[in-house]
Design a protein around this motif. Structure first.
Motif, PDB file in Angstrom:
ATOM      1  N   SER A 224       0.721  -0.984   0.006  1.00 19.71           N
ATOM      2  CA  SER A 224       0.027  -0.043   0.145  1.00 19.71           C
ATOM      3  C   SER A 224       0.870   1.259  -0.062  1.00 19.71           C
ATOM      4  O   SER A 224       0.711   2.294  -0.792  1.00 19.71           O
ATOM      5  CB  SER A 224      -1.028   0.110   1.127  1.00 19.71           C
ATOM      6  N   ILE A 225       2.199   1.338   0.625  1.00 17.80           N
ATOM      7  CA  ILE A 225       3.056   2.386   0.718  1.00 17.80           C
ATOM      8  C   ILE A 225       3.424   2.383  -0.674  1.00 17.80           C
ATOM      9  O   ILE A 225       3.277   3.811  -1.351  1.00 17.80           O
ATOM     10  CB  ILE A 225       4.123   2.160   1.616  1.00 17.80           C
ATOM     11  N   MET A 226       3.791   1.412  -1.525  1.00 16.60           N
ATOM     12  CA  MET A 226       4.313   1.882  -2.802  1.00 16.60           C
ATOM     13  C   MET A 226       3.147   2.377  -3.758  1.00 16.60           C
ATOM     14  O   MET A 226       3.181   3.278  -4.515  1.00 16.60           O
ATOM     15  CB  MET A 226       4.660   0.402  -3.454  1.00 16.60           C
ATOM     16  N   SER A 227       2.142   1.761  -3.689  1.00 21.03           N
ATOM     17  CA  SER A 227       0.807   2.076  -4.413  1.00 21.03           C
ATOM     18  C   SER A 227       0.484   3.607  -4.263  1.00 21.03           C
ATOM     19  O   SER A 227       0.528   4.374  -5.143  1.00 21.03           O
ATOM     20  CB  SER A 227      -0.458   1.490  -4.237  1.00 21.03           C
ATOM     21  N   TYR A 228       0.640   3.997  -2.783  1.00 21.97           N
ATOM     22  CA  TYR A 228       0.298   5.516  -2.576  1.00 21.97           C
ATOM     23  C   TYR A 228       1.522   6.626  -3.171  1.00 21.97           C
ATOM     24  O   TYR A 228       1.068   7.543  -3.673  1.00 21.97           O
ATOM     25  CB  TYR A 228       0.523   5.626  -0.929  1.00 21.97           C
ATOM     26  N   VAL A 229       2.784   5.978  -2.977  1.00 22.64           N
ATOM     27  CA  VAL A 229       3.836   6.763  -3.860  1.00 22.64           C
ATOM     28  C   VAL A 229       3.631   6.909  -5.072  1.00 22.64           C
ATOM     29  O   VAL A 229       3.607   7.965  -5.625  1.00 22.64           O
ATOM     30  CB  VAL A 229       5.210   6.153  -3.234  1.00 22.64           C
ATOM     31  N   TRP A 230       3.376   5.728  -5.765  1.00 22.44           N
ATOM     32  CA  TRP A 230       3.158   5.697  -6.951  1.00 22.44           C
ATOM     33  C   TRP A 230       1.985   6.641  -7.667  1.00 22.44           C
ATOM     34  O   TRP A 230       2.110   7.388  -8.518  1.00 22.44           O
ATOM     35  CB  TRP A 230       2.823   4.336  -7.551  1.00 22.44           C
ATOM     36  N   GLU A 231       0.868   6.568  -6.816  1.00 18.65           N
ATOM     37  CA  GLU A 231      -0.239   7.571  -7.325  1.00 18.65           C
ATOM     38  C   GLU A 231      -0.073   8.976  -7.266  1.00 18.65           C
ATOM     39  O   GLU A 231      -0.269   9.856  -7.847  1.00 18.65           O
ATOM     40  CB  GLU A 231      -1.713   7.159  -6.595  1.00 18.65           C
ATOM     41  N   LYS A 232       0.719   9.107  -6.275  1.00 19.21           N
ATOM     42  CA  LYS A 232       1.076  10.595  -5.719  1.00 19.21           C
ATOM     43  C   LYS A 232       2.048  11.238  -6.985  1.00 19.21           C
ATOM     44  O   LYS A 232       1.899  12.218  -7.414  1.00 19.21           O
ATOM     45  CB  LYS A 232       1.668  10.826  -4.760  1.00 19.21           C
TER      46      LYS A 232
ATOM     47  N   ASN B 254      -3.474  -3.417  -0.874  1.00 17.53           N
ATOM     48  CA  ASN B 254      -3.317  -4.446   0.051  1.00 17.53           C
ATOM     49  C   ASN B 254      -4.208  -5.620   0.098  1.00 17.53           C
ATOM     50  O   ASN B 254      -4.156  -6.540   0.822  1.00 17.53           O
ATOM     51  CB  ASN B 254      -3.328  -3.633   1.543  1.00 17.53           C
ATOM     52  N   ASN B 255      -5.420  -5.400  -0.824  1.00 14.89           N
ATOM     53  CA  ASN B 255      -6.146  -6.518  -0.967  1.00 14.89           C
ATOM     54  C   ASN B 255      -5.703  -7.570  -1.961  1.00 14.89           C
ATOM     55  O   ASN B 255      -5.820  -8.797  -1.878  1.00 14.89           O
ATOM     56  CB  ASN B 255      -7.549  -6.087  -1.459  1.00 14.89           C
ATOM     57  N   ALA B 256      -5.049  -7.007  -2.925  1.00 14.36           N
ATOM     58  CA  ALA B 256      -4.447  -7.765  -4.123  1.00 14.36           C
ATOM     59  C   ALA B 256      -3.098  -8.687  -3.459  1.00 14.36           C
ATOM     60  O   ALA B 256      -3.039  -9.848  -3.840  1.00 14.36           O
ATOM     61  CB  ALA B 256      -4.009  -7.156  -5.303  1.00 14.36           C
ATOM     62  N   ASP B 257      -2.596  -8.161  -2.378  1.00 16.79           N
ATOM     63  CA  ASP B 257      -1.518  -8.565  -1.791  1.00 16.79           C
ATOM     64  C   ASP B 257      -1.995  -9.807  -1.170  1.00 16.79           C
ATOM     65  O   ASP B 257      -1.270 -11.058  -1.219  1.00 16.79           O
ATOM     66  CB  ASP B 257      -0.978  -7.642  -0.986  1.00 16.79           C
ATOM     67  N   THR B 258      -3.095 -10.028  -0.654  1.00 17.32           N
ATOM     68  CA  THR B 258      -3.611 -11.196   0.107  1.00 17.32           C
ATOM     69  C   THR B 258      -3.649 -12.373  -0.757  1.00 17.32           C
ATOM     70  O   THR B 258      -3.167 -13.438  -0.455  1.00 17.32           O
ATOM     71  CB  THR B 258      -4.945 -11.165   0.683  1.00 17.32           C
ATOM     72  N   ALA B 259      -4.025 -12.236  -2.168  1.00 19.65           N
ATOM     73  CA  ALA B 259      -4.130 -13.300  -3.122  1.00 19.65           C
ATOM     74  C   ALA B 259      -2.654 -13.527  -3.618  1.00 19.65           C
ATOM     75  O   ALA B 259      -2.430 -14.754  -3.372  1.00 19.65           O
ATOM     76  CB  ALA B 259      -5.114 -12.732  -4.258  1.00 19.65           C
ATOM     77  N   GLY B 260      -1.753 -12.537  -3.676  1.00 19.50           N
ATOM     78  CA  GLY B 260      -0.491 -12.943  -4.153  1.00 19.50           C
ATOM     79  C   GLY B 260       0.059 -13.738  -2.904  1.00 19.50           C
ATOM     80  O   GLY B 260       0.809 -14.705  -3.131  1.00 19.50           O
ATOM     81  N   ALA B 261       0.027 -13.362  -1.713  1.00 20.47           N
ATOM     82  CA  ALA B 261       0.624 -13.883  -0.661  1.00 20.47           C
ATOM     83  C   ALA B 261       0.191 -15.536  -0.360  1.00 20.47           C
ATOM     84  O   ALA B 261       0.837 -16.085  -0.059  1.00 20.47           O
ATOM     85  CB  ALA B 261       0.191 -13.328   0.962  1.00 20.47           C
ATOM     86  N   MET B 262      -1.109 -16.002  -1.169  1.00 19.06           N
ATOM     87  CA  MET B 262      -1.363 -17.385  -1.125  1.00 19.06           C
ATOM     88  C   MET B 262      -0.569 -18.180  -2.013  1.00 19.06           C
ATOM     89  O   MET B 262      -0.444 -19.423  -2.068  1.00 19.06           O
ATOM     90  CB  MET B 262      -2.885 -17.385  -1.559  1.00 19.06           C
ATOM     91  N   VAL B 263       0.027 -17.336  -3.070  1.00 20.46           N
ATOM     92  CA  VAL B 263       0.780 -18.284  -4.048  1.00 20.46           C
ATOM     93  C   VAL B 263       1.934 -18.864  -3.527  1.00 20.46           C
ATOM     94  O   VAL B 263       2.040 -20.196  -3.337  1.00 20.46           O
ATOM     95  CB  VAL B 263       1.251 -17.356  -5.160  1.00 20.46           C
ATOM     96  N   PRO B 264       2.972 -18.446  -2.713  1.00 23.44           N
ATOM     97  CA  PRO B 264       4.081 -18.953  -2.323  1.00 23.44           C
ATOM     98  C   PRO B 264       3.750 -19.996  -1.415  1.00 23.44           C
ATOM     99  O   PRO B 264       4.182 -21.156  -1.051  1.00 23.44           O
ATOM    100  CB  PRO B 264       4.946 -17.977  -1.795  1.00 23.44           C
ATOM    101  N   LEU B 265       2.512 -19.791  -0.375  1.00 29.23           N
ATOM    102  CA  LEU B 265       2.023 -20.628   0.734  1.00 29.23           C
ATOM    103  C   LEU B 265       1.715 -22.029   0.058  1.00 29.23           C
ATOM    104  O   LEU B 265       1.898 -22.905   0.577  1.00 29.23           O
ATOM    105  CB  LEU B 265       1.060 -20.160   1.325  1.00 29.23           C
ATOM    106  N   LEU B 266       0.624 -21.808  -0.982  1.00 28.67           N
ATOM    107  CA  LEU B 266       0.098 -23.003  -1.636  1.00 28.67           C
ATOM    108  C   LEU B 266       1.206 -23.794  -2.616  1.00 28.67           C
ATOM    109  O   LEU B 266       1.133 -25.033  -2.373  1.00 28.67           O
ATOM    110  CB  LEU B 266      -1.019 -22.834  -2.395  1.00 28.67           C
TER     111      LEU B 266
END
Lengths: 156, 502
Positions: free
Chosen positions: B277-285, B309-321
């Motif tokens: 979310s920090i990266m997205s904020y900086v990017w948008e600004k 931060n919501n797309a992140d949750t799906a991404g985080a499932m990739v290495p876990l699974l």
């Protein structure tokens, strides 16, 4: 700013590493099959912990160079808060100690009510109702979910 | 083709009434704990593990995943209405979201974060669906040495990105590994560091550690705030939870960009929702024609980070699974849950239990729809949770934590362990030692040591095995790179600051 705290962390880290190394020597070893044995990995991470401590020392040293002449920082721990939290920790300990003897419902009620009375001062009715409802309902819920909670002195 | 069948069959599993119910329950609980201070997804998932012992693991994992991504929706609500992120990953949402609320656009801010979260969450799950299988075919080539270096990479990435001080994060990681070595050594049968305490022979349960560090420790921190007399001001929610066409037009691109950033960051170990979310904020600004509006209630500043931060949750499932290696705190707890149910996530799981894997993934599509409904028409109900006085809520969280720990083995001694972790969690928080690296290494420590020793046995004690294959070399290189990443990031930040003042 909190470099006093950082220094304490540094000392504690080194103490932890020392204790860990010492405790590692106490692990009995029988050299069968496994060439490394149960001590190798702990030794390795003990060394890495010391590297971490060295890095922290470096960070502290850099901070000091930067913050020189800015005066003392803010205290990390407020004594008034520490006093309250110490009492809370003791109170939680007492709750754990009586949980099995008194049973979940009574012990939890007895634990919750004074805590709420302190942190949510003056609202006696709400506090008493919340504490009672929570103790009874969670017990019922978890028993329904087949999670074992101590029954204690109550007959149900 | 076979994979497509599996993916579609996953919907059969996810749409079973019982699993729909657990998806809903997970999303609901996730939203609730996202809104409530003092308890987050890691602790909640850990607390639920004992309750779910008797359950079908698929249903249990569906519920836990729901808590994980649902909490991200709930976290934005507190960020917008009381300027306090309910979850760390909503920290950027608070900046412009709270300003929007102060300008009377609370409804719009809540709506855009729910819609953005929904779109980004769904895009993320599509990414998860597409990328999981190719990754598993690579993961099948992994031997113990590869696994060891992969875990090593995960830990270096987490420690270099968590918190302000890399040294403290490293110390936190190692403390987790040290705790993981407590108990009987599986290969030699020797007890290690048990100090003669029988309860320590099986090691320190990670549920105890997570509940202590994340729930009890957090309660102590809240009690400190209450003692100091801090009370957040709650902005009253007025008007409809909806947004104007202009606000929507301004949000579309940030949502799409945030989705991509969030997913990519999520797949990489270590970074997680906050960084996304920090990266997205900086990017948008940076992209904005009106960067001066950021911080004053720019809708892009809510749409981008909330999506990321919501797309992140799906991404985080990739290495876990696919690999069985979590990249952060909450996924580490989920790995712990998998292991407790006797399931090892990884490439073989995709072959042996496609119903479980795809049922879980497909349930996330459904869960995101449920969350959209929970968070737009029904958000008013959750907002009421903010009015529960902390003085009542915090003691209740302590009692819930007690149940969670006691329910594992019914052993009161473990409660005291939990209390010790709670005090440690509070102190660590105060002195800026990050907790996520410790949880990650605590969960992974056992597996990591096993693969280390297996690899060394294979190589006859020659450590060269850890650079003996292309995968290993790549992972070691990435680990080294991630150790230096904080310094590189600092440089970039400094450069950015110079550009900004010009």
């Amino acid at each position: 700013m909190a470099s006093m705290a950082d220094r304490v962390i540094l000392v504690c880290t080194i103490i932890v590493a020392a204790i860990y190394f010492y405790a590692t020597t106490l692990i009995p070893t029988l050299e069968i099959g496994d060439p490394l044995g149960p001590k190798a990995f702990p030794r390795l991470i003990g060394i890495v912990l010391l590297i971490g401590a060295a890095m922290l020392a470096l960070e502290i040293w850099r901070e000091r160079a930067k913050a020189a002449g800015k005066g003392a920082g803010v205290a990390t721990f407020d004594p008034a808060v520490v006093k309250v939290l110490a009492v809370v920790v003791i109170w939680i300990g007492l709750y754990f100690a009586t949980l099995e003897r008194l049973g979940f419902v009574l012990a939890t009620f007895a634990f919750l009510l004074p805590m709420m009375a302190w942190f949510n001062r003056g609202k006696w009715l709400v506090n008493a109702l919340s504490a009672a409802a929570f103790s009874a309902m969670t017990y019922w819920l978890f028993v329904a979910l087949e999670v074992r909670l101590p029954r204690g002195v109550l007959p149900f | 083709m076979e994979t497509l069948t599996h993916i579609l069959n996953g919907f059969n599993v996810a749409l079973q009434p019982i699993n729909l119910w657990y998806t809903f329950l997970g999303c609901f609980l996730g939203t609730v704990i996202g809104v409530l201070p003092g308890i987050g997804p890691s602790a909640t998932i850990a607390l639920l593990i004992p309750v779910t012992y008797g359950m079908n693991p698929t249903s249990a994992l569906i519920m836990m995943a729901g808590i994980f991504y649902g909490a991200r929706y709930g976290g934005s609500t507190t960020a917008i209405l009381i300027n306090t992120p309910g979850e760390a990953s909503s920290v950027m949402t608070a900046i412009d979201g709270y300003q929007m609320a102060k300008n009377g656009r609370a409804g719009a801010a809540l709506a855009i974060s729910a819609i953005g979260s929904f779109i980004a969450g769904t895009i993320g799950i599509v990414g998860l669906t597409l990328f999981a299988v190719p990754l598993t075919s690579m993961a099948l080539k992994f031997g113990p040495a590869e696994y060891f270096t992969l875990m090593f990479f995960a830990m270096t990435a987490v420690s270099s990105l968590a918190g302000k001080s890399p040294a403290k994060a490293m110390i936190s990681t190692i403390l987790g590994l040290m705790i993981a070595t407590i108990g009987i050594d599986l290969q030699s049968g020797q007890p290690r560091y048990t100090m003669g305490v029988p309860e320590l022979q099986d090691g320190v349960g990670f549920v105890i550690a997570v509940v202590g560090l994340f729930a009890i420790g957090e309660v102590f921190a809240s009690m400190e705030d209450m003692t100091k007399g801090m009370r957040p001001e709650i902005i009253k929610l007025k008007g409809r939870i909806w947004l104007t066409r202009e606000e929507w037009n301004r949000s579309v691109k940030p949502i799409l960009r945030g989705s991509v950033i969030g997913f990519v960051i999520g797949v990489l170990p270590g970074a997680g929702g906050t960084i996304a979310s920090i990266m997205s904020y900086v990017w948008e600004k940076r992209m904005s024609k009106h960067p001066e509006q950021f911080g004053q209630g720019a809708v892009e500043g809510v749409a981008g980070p909330e999506s990321a931060n919501n797309a992140d949750t799906a991404g985080a499932m990739v290495p876990l699974l696919t690999l069985g290696i979590p990249g952060g705190g909450a996924t580490a707890v989920m790995l712990g849950a998998f292991i407790m149910y006797g399931i090892q996530p990884g490439p073989l799981l995709f072959q042996n239990r496609p119903d479980l894997v795809w049922g879980l993934v497909d349930s996330m599509y459904i869960g995101n729809i449920m969350l959209l409904i929970l968070n737009i028409p029904l958000i008013g109900i959750f907002v009421r949770l903010l009015y529960i006085p902390g003085g009542i809520l915090m003691p209740l969280i302590l009692a819930i934590s007690t149940i969670g720990i006691y329910a594992i083995n019914g052993n009161p001694v473990e409660l005291y362990f939990g209390l010790v972790f709670g005090v440690a969690g509070y102190v660590f928080r105060k002195v800026d030692i990050p907790l996520a690296p410790m949880i990650l290494s605590l969960v992974l420590g056992g597996i990591m040591e096993q693969s280390f020793r297996q690899a060394m046995t294979i190589s006859g004690g020659n450590p060269k095995i850890f650079v003996g294959s292309t995968i290993c070399v790549t992972l070691v290189a990435l680990s080294v790179l991630s150790i230096f990443l904080p310094f590189i990031l600092k440089r970039i930040e400094a450069m950015g600051a110079r550009v900004g003042t010009r």
